[in-house]
Design an enzyme around this catalytic site. Structure first.
Site, mmCIF file in Angstrom:
data_model
loop_
_atom_site.group_PDB
_atom_site.id
_atom_site.type_symbol
_atom_site.label_atom_id
_atom_site.label_comp_id
_atom_site.label_asym_id
_atom_site.label_seq_id
_atom_site.Cartn_x
_atom_site.Cartn_y
_atom_site.Cartn_z
ATOM 1 N N GLU A 169 0.990 -1.269 -0.152
ATOM 2 C CA GLU A 169 0.118 -0.056 0.008
ATOM 3 C C GLU A 169 0.869 1.290 -0.050
ATOM 4 O O GLU A 169 1.927 1.334 0.394
ATOM 5 C CB GLU A 169 -0.943 -0.133 1.323
ATOM 6 C CG GLU A 169 -1.277 1.261 1.818
ATOM 7 C CD GLU A 169 -2.402 1.794 0.955
ATOM 8 O OE1 GLU A 169 -3.194 1.247 0.498
ATOM 9 O OE2 GLU A 169 -2.283 2.945 0.549
ATOM 10 N N CYS A 217 -14.037 -0.377 -7.440
ATOM 11 C CA CYS A 217 -15.135 0.783 -7.281
ATOM 12 C C CYS A 217 -15.271 1.425 -8.670
ATOM 13 O O CYS A 217 -16.090 2.216 -8.810
ATOM 14 C CB CYS A 217 -14.959 1.526 -6.120
ATOM 15 S SG CYS A 217 -13.391 2.893 -6.557
#
Ligand SMILES: C[S@@+](CC[C@H](N)C(=O)[O-])C[C@H]1O[C@@H](n2cnc3c(N)ncnc32)[C@H](O)[C@@H]1O
Length: 613
Positions: free
Chosen positions: A454, A563
């Protein structure tokens, strides 16, 4: 005949309209005034427009423009309803006048504020309805289609084009009266004036600002229709990619989009909202007035005042009300106009005379069972998902629908842990774009080792805290851009409960006793046929660099949560065509009910290598 027209028009639409619409990325450009939308309830359905029967093609004469025919794929010919007017406003003397078009208004094929009637036959991925209008146009280029008509050379066979008109806040199947505000190169945009024939799927929105506020696009649609359109949307963006190889003689069609799943919590679900306000206006000497606190309008970038947001949790709304009252008081005495360090920042700056973006985030209840709403980006908060506690900075990423997250986590874990072709469950998991560790930590008990990567260092710090807080010891996290997991494969320490070899304890073997041995292994040493890569990138999808590395890494399975179904579909094409995977399942999630947004999980499996004899 009608079918071929629609097919060609749809293809033309996909080429010409989808891209520009998608590029707008949610910023709608309607006119800077509010539109009153009226509709007739299904039980009292009637129409105020002229009803014309018995005509396959209907037209009306415009000033300076060709004849326009309005009809739809859904309406039988005698259902077509046509009206034409140009809306007017009253001048100072009460006389009616047509508003002047904006300076760059393209005058064809519709006049500014021309009112037309259309049947809605589809929705764009931005949630706008699409109606198609046949226009006779000598200047038409390649997209000429033969009109619905007799095919006998009569006037109705005149060449014409299907022209797309897009309008928000409608439901497929509805007959609506709309007012044109912009002609684009290949389509026009309009505001909804009246729903003449409502769909059975039209429902009363819970929010009085639905249609005005840009936050929700689907509140006027039944949940069933919302989810059906989300499924179709995911299907459409994947189909548009024309991914080669998933539908081959060897493999057959490997996927279909499963129906969108969600929970019944379709209002009061959002655990995070970020309303904005502009700097208060000076209305007198040392007197100020704070105007809207809310969200962007659906028609432009201005704010609409939102006293309450029905899709946010009740705890957030309670806190928001309190903060709004406080801000109004502060504004009045000039407190919000005092310059701060962020003075030069535009809206989105946090505090100061330029306005601000507020944060409301619903955390786990406190030890007395009272709801906790965090408003400081730098405060840490905790959310429990399926018995695991996740601590994260309120300003950092965390999914915003605590009702649906468990469904997503279950689906990711189920997909990741399915036996491989070897018949055994995979042993290694890479969680790329891992945030504070949601998927890696949720799946950890089923794997020998999980490695998360990340970009946000604070999120990685929290991922480690979360591992410790949940007594998980086989997860490792790296703060770097996702592709670094392949380009600089981190080494991790694995514990294994294997009996130590004779050399490990100076030959002093205590038969029957096992010792926890440690061994180091680098991510590039993971056996690929036992490795699953989970990816959950931001809406823009994976970078090309990351995808190239992923193909080279060649894991057995890729579990891709997104998304942004359109960018996910783009990446899916590469994963299948270049990476050599097949799509095995596609599952959309209704993570954002009442809005156009949909979360989508696509699972890819390495294709078996074809053996030629
Ligand atoms: C959609 S979130 C997913 C987070 C996590 N999977 C979850 O569900 O909580 C995407 C994450 O990707 C991170 N991100 C953005 N660009 C990245 C990059 N180039 N490499 C790694 N992570 C990135 C963001 O900080 C964000 O936490």
């Amino acid at each position: 005949m009608t079918v071929s027209i629609m097919t060609r028009a749809t293809a033309a639409f996909q080429r010409s309209f989808m891209a520009p619409v998608a590029r707008k990325a949610g910023v709608l450009q309607g006119p800077p005034y509010s539109t009153t939308i009226s509709y007739i309830s299904p039980s009292t359905s009637s129409t105020t427009s002229n009803r014309i029967t018995g005509a396959a093609r209907l037209g009306f004469q415009q000033r300076n423009t060709p004849t326009i025919a309005v009809y739809s794929s859904l309406a039988s010919p005698d259902e077509n309803t046509v009206s034409t007017t140009t809306t007017t406003t009253a001048d100072d003397n009460g006389a009616e006048k047509t508003p002047a078009p904006p300076r760059r208004f393209i005058p064809k094929p519709f006049e500014y504020h021309q009112v037309i009637t259309i049947r809605i036959d589809s929705l764009t991925n931005m949630g706008w309805g699409i109606g198609r209008v046949a226009i006779e146009d000598d200047e038409s280029e390649e997209e000429i289609v033969t009109e619905v008509g007799g095919g006998d050379g009569s006037e109705t066979d005149a060449p014409s084009r299907m022209w797309v008109v897009m309008v928000p806040h409608v439901v497929v199947g509805e007959l609506v009266s709309v007012r044109i505000f912009r002609n684009q190169k290949n389509y026009s945009e309009a505001d909804l004036i009246e729903v003449l024939e409502p769909s059975a799927h039209r429902v009363e929105p819970k929010c009085p600002l639905a249609g005005t506020c840009g936050g929700c696009q689907y509140q006027h649609m039944s949940l069933e229709a919302q989810r059906e359109w989300k499924t179709k949307h995911v299907e459409e963006v994947l189909s548009q990619q024309q991914i080669q190889g998933y539908e081959s003689a060897d493999y057959g069609k490997t996927w279909e989009v499963l129906p969108t799943v969600g929970t019944d919590d379709v209002y009061g679900y959002r655990s995070k909202i970020t309303p904005h306000y502009q700097a208060p206006r000076e209305i007198g000497l040392d007197e100020y007035q704070l105007e809207e606190i809310g969200f962007q309008r659906s028609s432009n970038r201005n704010l609409v005042d939102v006293p309450e947001c029905p899709i946010a949790t009740p705890a957030i709304n309670a806190k928001y009300k309190e903060v709004r009252e406080h801000l109004h008081k502060q504004a009045k005495i000039g407190e919000l106009n005092k310059p701060t360090k962020q003075k030069k920042r535009k809206r989105g700056g946090r505090g100061g005379a330029t306005g601000a973006t507020l944060l409301f985030r619903h955390a786990d209840d406190d030890e007395n069972g009272n709801p906790v709403v965090v408003t400081d980006h730098k405060e840490y908060m905790t959310t429990t998902i399926k018995d695991l506690k996740f601590r994260y900075l309120a300003g950092n990423f965390f999914q915003v629908n605590n009702f649906v997250i468990p469904l997503m986590v279950d689906a990711v874990v189920k997909a990741a842990t399915q036996p491989t072709k070897k018949g055994t469950p995979p042993s290694y998991l890479l969680d790329c774009y891992c945030g504070s560790g949601l998927f890696a930590l949720s799946a950890a008990s089923s794997f020998d080792a999980c490695v998360g990567i990340e970009l946000n260092e604070k999120a990685i710090e929290e991922a480690y805290v979360n591992a410790e807080m949940n007594s998980i010891s086989n997860c490792h996290f790296v703060a770097a851009s996702a592709e670094a997991i392949f380009t600089s494969p981190p080494k991790i320490e694995l514990s294994s409960d294997e009996p130590p070899s004779s050399g490990d304890n100076n030959g002093d073997i205590d038969a029957g006793n096992t010792t926890t041995a440690k061994r180091e292994i680098a991510v590039n040493e993971f056996p690929r046929d036992q490795t699953v890569v989970v990816v959950d990138p931001p809406r823009k999808g994976c970078s090309e660099e990351f995808l190239k590395q992923l193909y080279d890494y060649n894991p057995e399975r890729i579990v891709y949560m997104s998304c942004g179904p359109a960018t996910q579909a783009r990446d899916a094409k590469g994963i299948v065509e270049i990476g050599g995977y097949e799509i095995v399942s596609v599952q959309p999630f209704d993570l954002f009910p009442q809005t156009k947004h949909v979360e989508s999980l696509v699972v890819f499996e390495k294709k078996p290598v074809a053996i030629e004899f």
